[in-house]
Structures are given as C-alpha cells and as structure tokens.
Scaffold this active site. Structure first.
Site, mmCIF file in Angstrom:
data_model
loop_
_atom_site.group_PDB
_atom_site.id
_atom_site.type_symbol
_atom_site.label_atom_id
_atom_site.label_comp_id
_atom_site.label_asym_id
_atom_site.label_seq_id
_atom_site.Cartn_x
_atom_site.Cartn_y
_atom_site.Cartn_z
ATOM 1 N N LYS A 85 0.869 -1.181 0.000
ATOM 2 C CA LYS A 85 0.000 0.000 0.000
ATOM 3 C C LYS A 85 0.901 1.225 0.000
ATOM 4 C CE LYS A 85 -1.621 2.702 3.024
ATOM 5 N NZ LYS A 85 -1.357 3.956 2.264
ATOM 6 N N GLU A 145 10.619 1.554 9.830
ATOM 7 C CA GLU A 145 11.531 2.668 9.537
ATOM 8 C C GLU A 145 10.730 3.935 9.808
ATOM 9 O OE1 GLU A 145 13.017 5.575 8.513
ATOM 10 O OE2 GLU A 145 12.738 5.119 6.389
ATOM 11 N N CYS A 175 13.236 11.585 6.302
ATOM 12 C CA CYS A 175 13.359 11.094 7.686
ATOM 13 C C CYS A 175 14.765 11.285 8.236
ATOM 14 C CB CYS A 175 12.917 9.638 7.776
ATOM 15 S SG CYS A 175 13.775 8.587 6.616
ATOM 16 N N GLU A 214 9.517 15.660 15.435
ATOM 17 C CA GLU A 214 10.114 15.758 14.095
ATOM 18 C C GLU A 214 9.427 16.880 13.296
ATOM 19 O OE1 GLU A 214 9.318 12.287 11.669
ATOM 20 O OE2 GLU A 214 11.248 12.526 10.662
HETATM 21 P P1 NAD Z 1 0.622 10.301 8.714
HETATM 22 O O1 NAD Z 1 1.121 9.782 10.012
HETATM 23 O O2 NAD Z 1 -0.840 10.516 8.522
HETATM 24 O O3 NAD Z 1 1.099 9.348 7.514
HETATM 25 C C1 NAD Z 1 2.423 8.929 7.334
HETATM 26 C C2 NAD Z 1 2.396 7.742 6.373
HETATM 27 O O4 NAD Z 1 1.795 6.629 7.022
HETATM 28 C C3 NAD Z 1 1.527 7.990 5.136
HETATM 29 O O5 NAD Z 1 2.152 7.400 4.022
HETATM 30 C C4 NAD Z 1 0.191 7.312 5.442
HETATM 31 O O6 NAD Z 1 -0.452 6.830 4.288
HETATM 32 C C5 NAD Z 1 0.625 6.172 6.314
HETATM 33 N N1 NAD Z 1 -0.372 5.800 7.324
HETATM 34 C C6 NAD Z 1 -1.031 6.623 8.165
HETATM 35 N N2 NAD Z 1 -1.846 5.914 8.974
HETATM 36 C C7 NAD Z 1 -1.693 4.613 8.624
HETATM 37 C C8 NAD Z 1 -2.257 3.390 9.091
HETATM 38 N N3 NAD Z 1 -3.117 3.332 10.120
HETATM 39 N N4 NAD Z 1 -1.864 2.245 8.465
HETATM 40 C C9 NAD Z 1 -0.970 2.252 7.461
HETATM 41 N N5 NAD Z 1 -0.404 3.373 6.991
HETATM 42 C C10 NAD Z 1 -0.750 4.532 7.571
HETATM 43 O O7 NAD Z 1 1.353 11.663 8.463
HETATM 44 P P2 NAD Z 1 1.554 12.535 7.181
HETATM 45 O O8 NAD Z 1 0.966 13.876 7.451
HETATM 46 O O9 NAD Z 1 1.237 11.859 5.905
HETATM 47 O O10 NAD Z 1 3.130 12.641 7.278
HETATM 48 C C11 NAD Z 1 3.714 13.373 8.316
HETATM 49 C C12 NAD Z 1 4.480 12.553 9.293
HETATM 50 O O11 NAD Z 1 4.756 11.258 8.818
HETATM 51 C C13 NAD Z 1 5.815 13.228 9.491
HETATM 52 O O12 NAD Z 1 5.791 13.999 10.664
HETATM 53 C C14 NAD Z 1 6.805 12.112 9.569
HETATM 54 O O13 NAD Z 1 7.101 11.841 10.913
HETATM 55 C C15 NAD Z 1 6.109 10.911 9.036
HETATM 56 N N6 NAD Z 1 6.687 10.410 7.787
HETATM 57 C C16 NAD Z 1 7.841 9.733 7.884
HETATM 58 C C17 NAD Z 1 8.429 9.243 6.753
HETATM 59 C C18 NAD Z 1 9.727 8.505 6.827
HETATM 60 O O14 NAD Z 1 10.424 8.432 5.829
HETATM 61 N N7 NAD Z 1 10.066 7.890 7.957
HETATM 62 C C19 NAD Z 1 7.833 9.440 5.517
HETATM 63 C C20 NAD Z 1 6.620 10.138 5.450
HETATM 64 C C21 NAD Z 1 6.051 10.607 6.612
#
Ligand code: NAD
Length: 476
Positions: A175, A250, A284, A381
């Site tokens: 996904k 990760e 990240c 973060e």
């Molecule tokens: P978010 O927490 O809503 O989503 C982050 C990611 O997780 C998205 O791709 C989303 O589709 C997925 N996700 C969210 N809830 C999920 C669930 N219950 N099951 C499976 N997947 C789920 O936040 P956002 O606004 O999209 O991104 C912001 C935050 O996400 C940032 O503050 C950062 O910490 C984190 N992030 C980290 C990375 C990384 O490379 N580690 C990448 C993208 C986002």
C-alpha cells in the site's frame, strides 16, 4: 505531460474506479487535481491476499537466478522510462525535478541490488557433532509481505519495499501513499513488464487504517514492513504482534548535526543547506537540530540564513527551482504551527518563518536560532523546511544534546579531529552516522534506526534478511 490512469493491481489485473470509492490526487505546487484514485474495498483486499498466497510458491520456485534476471530487467525499464517517471514524481510530490531524477536512478539501483543479493541468501553447514549426522542452516523467504510506503520518496520507498520482498522470493501486497500513486504504479509496472508473475506483486490504495488492519490481521501475511511516522509505526507493530509477525519499522527521526569549531565553516554550510532543504525537509534523515560550537555559532547562523534566503522556491518542474512545496495540504499547518510556537517561545528568526501566499503548499526556507529545548520543534520531528540552531560549549554537551531525544535514526558530525571522530562513533545513539558527510543511504548499506525510530533495516544484506527466515535441519 498527461497524467496516467490510476488502478489497483491485484492478481495481475488492473482494477479501476468503477464501483469503488475514489479520492483526488492533487499536485501540491498548483493544487490542480491530477486524477481520481480508486480505493480498495474489503473484497479487493481479500482478493489481493488470496493472490499473494497462491503466487508465493510460484515466485519462490522460480529461484534466485530467474528472479534476479527479472528484477534487473525492471531496473533497466525504469532507467529507459526515467524522464517521464521523474516528472510524475515532481507533479505528485512536489520535489524539484533534479531530485526526482536522482531518486529514479536510486530506485533502479535498489532493484538491481536485490536482483544480485537474492543469490547470496546463504545458509551454512555446521561442523558434525557425531559421525553420520549432518546439520544445516537454510534461509527461506518469510512468505507474503504487507508493505506500507510513504509519499516523501514516492519512487525510492516502493523500490525498497518491492525489491527486498521479491528479491528474497516473497510475494508482496504494497500500500503506497495515496498522495503519489502514479509513481508507485510506475515501479510496479516495470516489475510486471519485466516478468513478475500475476499475484506475486499486488498494489492497493485505500483508507490507510482500514487497509493495514485488514492485511496485517490476515493469517496470509507473514511480515510487515512500514515506513512512516512513529505513532503509526507503534500501531502497526501492535497489530502485527497479535499474529506474532515479523516487522521492519523505519520511522521518524530528529537528526542532530554537531559542528565543531575546527571545520571549514563555508564548506560545511554549503553541504548543510543543500541537505536541509532537500525535498523541503520532508526526509526522515533530514538534518534538523544544528548544534554549533560557541566560537563559530554566530558566523554559522548568519551563513545558513544568507544561503537559505537565496534558495529559489517554486514548481519543481521549472528551471532553476531548488525547493518545491510541502507534499500535501496537511503539512502546511503542521509545519507552521511548530515554527510559530518556537518563535513565541523565544527563538530568533533568521530566515523564512512564513508560508508563501498563492496557489500551492509553499513554505519559505526557515532558519531559527537560539531555540529553547522546551519548544515543540526541538522535540517532535519537524518534517519541513526548517533548521533549528543552538550553541554548545564542549564535546560532552554536544553528545548530551545529540542523544537527548527518544529518536535515533540519523546523526551527523563535522570535525577534523580524528580522536573526536572515534568517540562520536562510540557515543552517538543512532542507526546511521555521517561524519563530514550528509549521505547516509546507499543500496548496499543498511538503513534503519534505533530507540523509537524503529527496528530492522532496509537495503544492504540486512534488507534482504528482513524477508528471510532461518531453518535448522538435522539429518542422520
Ligand atoms: P501520517 O502519520 O498521517 O502518515 C504517514 C504515512 O503513514 C503515510 O504514508 C500514510 O499513508 C501512512 N499511514 C497513516 N496511517 C496509517 C495506518 N493506520 N496504516 C498504514 N499506513 C498509515 O502523516 P503525514 O501527514 O502523511 O506525514 C507526516 C508525518 O509522517 C511526518 O511527521 C513524519 O514523521 C512521518 N513520515 C515519515 C516518513 C519517513 O520516511 N520515515 C515518511 C513520510 C512521513
């Protein structure tokens, strides 16, 4: 450039929006709707699980040589299709086109790495304990993997997830992020065109919490790989624990950068500013907390701000643009509120600290000095185009600052002192450490964190190992 049709890829079939919920995919630079994304329903997810279950033995039986040839061919197809896919990444995620081109190259390199490494999933023969008894250890694919990839590296993240699972002989249901679906489908399509059989690779989009709950609780899924935020990582780990499934997590970080006073300040600044504002800081391993030794602090801060003010911000497809918008609408208020709170708490604004008016989710490259440890931005973060700067006196204070948070993904340090380099290697709590360098990722190197930044690694031999289980066989 025409935006591609979007679909779910299940058991080799492309399933479109007919009879399904959809959501719009938005270009973050223009807020234009690019297309409508079909979302999987429970029946679709069951079909993907059944396909992954059935295709696993087929893919596994093809053996690492044939699987490797397919992954290598997919890498070549990506390179051939490179420019169109890179442009798609900029349209969906916003990053500057030059960055998207590099990411495409890295995605191809990752598939190639797993094509080769799959042939080296060696076991071992143990020394005999007694005559006539043979003891061997073999490595086997863990089984169908559920993989969740975020939007910030819309090509690199899917390549990591698909490359590791397929390279190890597992089937996979991925996904990807709903914000950048065309990119994930471009990677998947290259693998399908190269010969991955139907069902071994499935791509679904949907409501993230619904999809993860459905897939992870299915007995078909044997491992869960997630890249994303720490709170979601904890939820998915808890779900996986109910079925005792292996996880690779990760998650986020808050990378410290220790700059000692024996460095060439301008040379470090050139690297630091480029690295900080790459992908608008939505990385990240982005350097976030800059701790600078007192005697060079003011000069470093002024140089950082001057360079940040000169960054051309705009639509990543335009010539000369070095930084694009934030990737989606949620990020703008999230980043702005953290910066506002820090300024109210006493941080000095040296550059930016404001959204850019007009269409698109643009926020100015921001530099904040003297940020108190109590500010939210020093603890959560930021995931945005903001550098926070604080002075330090000596080595011990620098290490204490670097290690003070519950995260440990990347860390960086700049110094010419060899003894200090040694001590930094010993004392910094992180999964990756860049000394005089901001490059901490390569297909052959393990990428992952410690503490709340997660567990397990992607890429490197560790990335393949995350998709394998160990079996001990004794014969007499
Ligand atoms: P978010 O927490 O809503 O989503 C982050 C990611 O997780 C998205 O791709 C989303 O589709 C997925 N996700 C969210 N809830 C999920 C669930 N219950 N099951 C499976 N997947 C789920 O936040 P956002 O606004 O999209 O991104 C912001 C935050 O996400 C940032 O503050 C950062 O910490 C984190 N992030 C980290 C990375 C990384 O490379 N580690 C990448 C993208 C986002």
């Amino acid at each position: 450039m025409a935006y591609p049709e979007l679909y779910l890829l299940i058991d080799g079939q492309r399933l479109n929006h007919t009879g399904r919920r959809t959501m719009p995919v938005v270009n973050p630079a223009t807020q234009e709707v690019l297309g409508e994304l079909p979302l999987a329903n429970a029946g679709d997810l069951d079909a993907a699980l059944e396909a992954a279950r059935r295709a696993w033995p087929v893919w596994r039986a093809m053996g690492p040589q044939q699987r490797g040839r397919i992954l290598r061919r997919a890498a070549d197809l990506l390179r051939e299709r490179g420019e169109a896919i890179a442009r798609l990444a900029t349209m969906e995620e916003g990053k500057a086109l030059a960055e998207a081109r590099v990411e495409l190259t890295v995605a191809a390199d990752i598939l190639e790495w797993y094509a080769e490494e799959g042939r080296r999933a060696y076991g071992r023969v143990l020394p005999q304990r007694m005559a006539g008894v043979r003891m061997t250890v073999v490595k086997e694919p863990v089984g169908p993997v559920a993989a969740f990839a975020p939007w910030n590296f819309p090509l690199g993240n899917p390549a990591r997830k698909l490359g590791s699972a397929l390279g190890a002989g597992c089937s996979v249901i991925m996904k990807p992020a709903e914000e950048a679906p065309g990119c994930a489908l471009a990677i998947a399509q290259a693998l399908v065109d190269a010969g991955v059989p139907a069902g071994a690779l499935n791509v679904v989009f949907g409501v993230p919490a619904e999809v993860s709950q459905h897939l992870i609780s299915s007995p078909v899924i044997r491992a869960v790989h997630f890249t994303g935020s720490i709170p979601v990582g904890k939820q998915l780990t808890a779900l996986a624990a109910q079925g005792m499934k292996r996880t690779t997590m990760e998650l986020g970080g808050h990378a410290p950068v220790l700059v000692f006073d024996d460095v060439d300040v301008d040379a470090v600044l050139d690297q630091a500013v480029a690295s900080k504002f790459r992908n608008s800081g939505q990385v990240c391993v982005s350097p976030t907390r800059f701790y600078v030794q007192e005697s060079i602090y003011e000069r470093f801060a002024a140089g950082f701000a001057a360079r940040a003010r000169h960054i051309k911000v705009g639509n990543g497809l335009e010539d000369g643009v070095r930084m694009g918008p934030l990737a989606h609408a949620r990020r703008l208020p999230a980043v702005a509120s953290m910066i506002d709170e820090a300024v109210q708490g006493g941080a000095r604004v040296l550059a930016g600290a404001e959204a850019i008016a007009g269409k698109g989710y643009f926020y100015a490259p921001t530099v904040l000095a003297d940020v108190p440890d109590t500010a939210r931005i020093m603890n959560d973060e930021p995931f945005g185009p903001v550098a926070v700067l604080s002075p330090f006196r000596d080595f011990d204070e620098a290490i204490a600052n670097a290690n003070r948070l519950p995260y440990g993904l990347a860390a960086y340090a700049f110094t010419q002192n060899a003894r200090r380099v040694n001590l930094l290697g010993e004392q910094i709590e992180s999964g990756m450490l860049g000394i005089n360098s901001f490059t901490v990722a390569a297909p052959e190197a393990p990428f992952g964190g410690v503490k709340e930044s997660g567990h397990g690694s992607e890429e490197g031999i560790e990335g393949l190992d995350a998709c394998l289980v160990t079996k001990f066989i004794t014969e007499s």
